[in-house]
Every structure is written in C-alpha cells, then in structure tokens.
Design an enzyme around this catalytic site. Structure first.
Site, PDB file in Angstrom:
ATOM      1  N   GLN A   1       0.851  -1.184   0.000  1.00  0.00           N
ATOM      2  CA  GLN A   1       0.000   0.000   0.000  1.00  0.00           C
ATOM      3  C   GLN A   1       0.892   1.241   0.000  1.00  0.00           C
ATOM      4  OE1 GLN A   1      -3.782  -0.666   0.114  1.00  0.00           O
ATOM      5  NE2 GLN A   1      -2.557  -2.310  -0.771  1.00  0.00           N
TER       6      GLN A   1
ATOM      7  N   ARG B   1      -4.595   3.433   4.586  1.00  0.00           N
ATOM      8  CA  ARG B   1      -3.839   4.205   3.608  1.00  0.00           C
ATOM      9  C   ARG B   1      -4.200   3.757   2.195  1.00  0.00           C
ATOM     10  NH1 ARG B   1       0.478   4.536   5.998  1.00  0.00           N
ATOM     11  NH2 ARG B   1       1.623   5.662   4.371  1.00  0.00           N
TER      12      ARG B   1
ATOM     13  N   ALA C   1     -11.911   2.113   4.049  1.00  0.00           N
ATOM     14  CA  ALA C   1     -10.923   1.350   3.292  1.00  0.00           C
ATOM     15  C   ALA C   1     -10.049   2.259   2.435  1.00  0.00           C
ATOM     16  CB  ALA C   1     -11.623   0.305   2.422  1.00  0.00           C
ATOM     17  N   HIS C   2      -9.084   1.642   1.740  1.00  0.00           N
ATOM     18  CA  HIS C   2      -8.106   2.410   0.979  1.00  0.00           C
ATOM     19  C   HIS C   2      -8.737   3.198  -0.167  1.00  0.00           C
ATOM     20  CE1 HIS C   2      -7.150  -1.596  -1.369  1.00  0.00           C
ATOM     21  NE2 HIS C   2      -8.385  -1.181  -1.568  1.00  0.00           N
ATOM     22  N   ASN C   3      -8.216   4.404  -0.342  1.00  0.00           N
ATOM     23  CA  ASN C   3      -8.585   5.307  -1.436  1.00  0.00           C
ATOM     24  C   ASN C   3     -10.030   5.804  -1.380  1.00  0.00           C
ATOM     25  OD1 ASN C   3      -6.405   3.209  -2.885  1.00  0.00           O
ATOM     26  ND2 ASN C   3      -6.031   5.393  -3.180  1.00  0.00           N
TER      27      ASN C   3
END
EC number: 2.3.1.191
Length: 346
Positions: free
Chosen positions: A202, A222, A243-245
């Site tokens: 990540q 991240r 969650a990511h993004n």
C-alpha cells in the site's frame, strides 16, 4: 474566556453565548447537567420537546432554551435559537482535559532527533515519535501513542492515549483522534493466483482535513497508490472502517460501525447512520443521508434520505415475511401475466 470553574457566573455564561438572560447575573455556575439532575449551581438545557415534562420540576440554576419555551421556565433562563448548539459551546468551558496538558516531553517518551516540534507540544508517557515527523504548535500526543515516520500533525491536534498514526500520514489542525484508532494502516489489498493470496504493498497515505474527529477503535486505511482523503469537519464515530482510497467530503458524519469499501467517494454534508455499509467504487453525491443498517450497492446521484435496512418485528411475522420475500419474483410474474390478460380482454 479563561475562568476557573469556581468563578463563572450566569452573566459570564450569557456573555460567552452572546445571549440575554433572566435572573441574577451573579449566580455562580460550576457545571452542566440534565433538567432532571441539575442543581442550583448548574446550567441545564432543553433541546428536545420530549423533555418539556422535566422543565417544570427542574432545580437548575438556569436553563438554556428556545424563546418559545421561556414563559414555561420556573428558574432563570438563557434564551437561544439553537439550545443544543449553545450546550455544545458551554461544554467547552467545563472540560477539564485541556487543563491537564503539560507542555514538554515525558521522560519515558521516545522522540527521534529529526522530529520537528512546535511551541507548546505535549508528548505524554511512553509515546513514540519516529524520524522526520512534524508536530505543529500545541499538539498533544497521548500516552502510548505512535506517530509514524514523516507524518505531519497540524496545530492544536490531540491524540488520546494509544492512538496509532502510521508513516506518511498528514493530519490537519484541531483534529481529535480517540483512543485505539489507527490512521494509515495497510488497506486490504491482495492478488490471487488461483492457489494463494499475494499482498499488494500500500503505497499511498492518508490525509485528514482540519477539525476532524475520529472515534475510538476506528480504522482509516492508507491508499494503495493515491491517498485516502477525509475532508474538513468530518465526524467519524467509534468502530468505523474506511478502506483504501476512499474520499469523504467536508462536514459529513459517520455513525458507529459504518463500513466503506475501497475507492468509494462520499460527498459533502452526508450522514451515514449506524451500521451502514457502502460497497466499493461507488459515488455518493452531496447531501445524502443513509439510515442505519442500510447496505448501499449502487451509486447515489440525487440528495435525499435512503434506506434499505428492515426494522425489527416479532419473529413469527418476520418468518412469514421471509417466505413472502422468496416468493416476490413469482408473484410479480403472475401479476404481470394477469395484467396482460386483462388488457387483452378489454
């Protein structure tokens, strides 16, 4: 206003709120309480008509209420258009937490030599601040917290005890991170080769805007490549998973146990009730409210209130409804055939 708790008066309270009052301005005020429990040195508030029944019997030193209820108040009163907002403002006067902050680095804390510390920073017992981190003025790092390498924390931000801010995270001004939350942990990224999973590094970070609050034991992952971004004045309850993004727009609020899957965009001024789940790669436009326990699997492009969770009912009725739910497709087909036949006969 810098009064100690013991020397606030009703007049002081009124000046702080910029409102007029009825009563003895010299009345000492030492705290806040509910209408039912307040004593003569405490201010109560009425923000919900359901508690009007408690107003007549209150023993409060004064009551913060809307002008429409002023004549019903048996004790001194402060009239304000938004009593709940007034209560929120007054609560800051009686919060003992800032008074316990002592600028400086506790002897048991570990602070890397390359860390940049602003004025008035407080680093409490057993905290760790890694290489290259930057802390603005008046930042408080609670006991046992970690600030990862190269992270940036804006002025006036507070990390309560045992908060983890991972490497390369950017946090704005006046942010509050409650105990146990993790900002910048790895997102859930894996590739499958048909037999086993392979971890995807990540490589992004997390950016939190100004005036954000994150509740205890919540996680903001991240980004896989770009950043996960939380806008200004976003309020996140406890046990929330982002969650990511993911991006969350300014002034939105997420209640407890919300889960947002990767790469979903939540707009400005949105409210997600407790237990709401958003699938990945969705867009939720500005001004959307999703009621508790709803599952959102498609993007929402019009502001408004959306629901999918079903309220609790007696088990016997629920079992009947569950059977009917499985029959809906066949019922719809039969209805369509009947309508078609009826049109053919008319």
């Amino acid at each position: 206003m810098t009064h100690a708790f013991h020397d606030l008066t009703l007049a002081d309270i009124a000046r702080h709120l910029n409102v007029t009052f009825e009563g003895d301005g010299s009345q000492p005020i030492r705290g806040l309480a509910t209408l039912k429990d307040a004593q003569a040195d405490q201010v109560a508030f009425l923000a919900n008509r359901a508690y009007l029944k408690d107003l007549a019997m209150t023993q409060a030193g004064a009551v913060l209420l809307h002008p429409e209820h002023g004549k019903s108040c048996p004790v001194p009163r402060l009239e304000i258009d938004n009593p709940y907002l007034g209560y929120a403002t007054l609560s800051q006067l009686f919060d003992p937490l800032p008074a316990r902050d002592v600028p400086g680095i506790h002897p048991s804390a570990v602070v890397a030599e390359s860390v940049s510390l602003g004025d008035g920073v407080s680093v409490q017992a057993n905290a760790v601040i890694e290489e290259g981190a930057v802390l603005g003025d008046d930042v408080v790092i609670g006991a046992g917290s970690l600030v990862g390498a190269d992270s940036i924390i804006g002025e006036g931000t507070r990390l309560h005890a045992n908060v983890t801010v991972c490497h390369g995270v950017v946090i704005g001004k006046r942010v509050i991170l409650q105990s146990g939350c993790v900002i910048g942990g790895d997102g859930f990224g894996f590739a499958h080769d048909g037999g086993k999973w392979h971890k995807i590094a990540q490589l992004g970070g997390v950016v939190l805007g100004d005036d954000v609050e994150v509740g205890s034991c919540s996680s903001i992952d991240r980004g896989a490549l770009g950043n996960t971004v939380i806008g200004n004045d976003v309020k996140i309850d406890s046990q929330v998973q982002i969650a990511h993004n993911v991006t969350v727009g300014d002034h939105s609020a997420l209640a407890g146990c919300v889960g947002i899957a990767g790469s979903t965009h939540v707009g400005r001024h949105c409210m997600l009730g407790g237990g709401v789940g958003l699938s990945g790669h969705l867009t939720i436009c500005d001004g959307v409210q999703v009621t508790g326990m709803s599952l959102v699997t498609n993007s929402i492009h019009e502001p408004g209130v959306y629901s999918s969770g079903t309220g609790a009912m007696g088990n016997a009725q629920w079992r009947k409804n569950a059977v009917r739910f499985k029959q809906l497709d066949e019922i719809a087909k039969r209805l369509s055939r009947l309508e078609k036949n009826h049109r053919g006969q008319s």
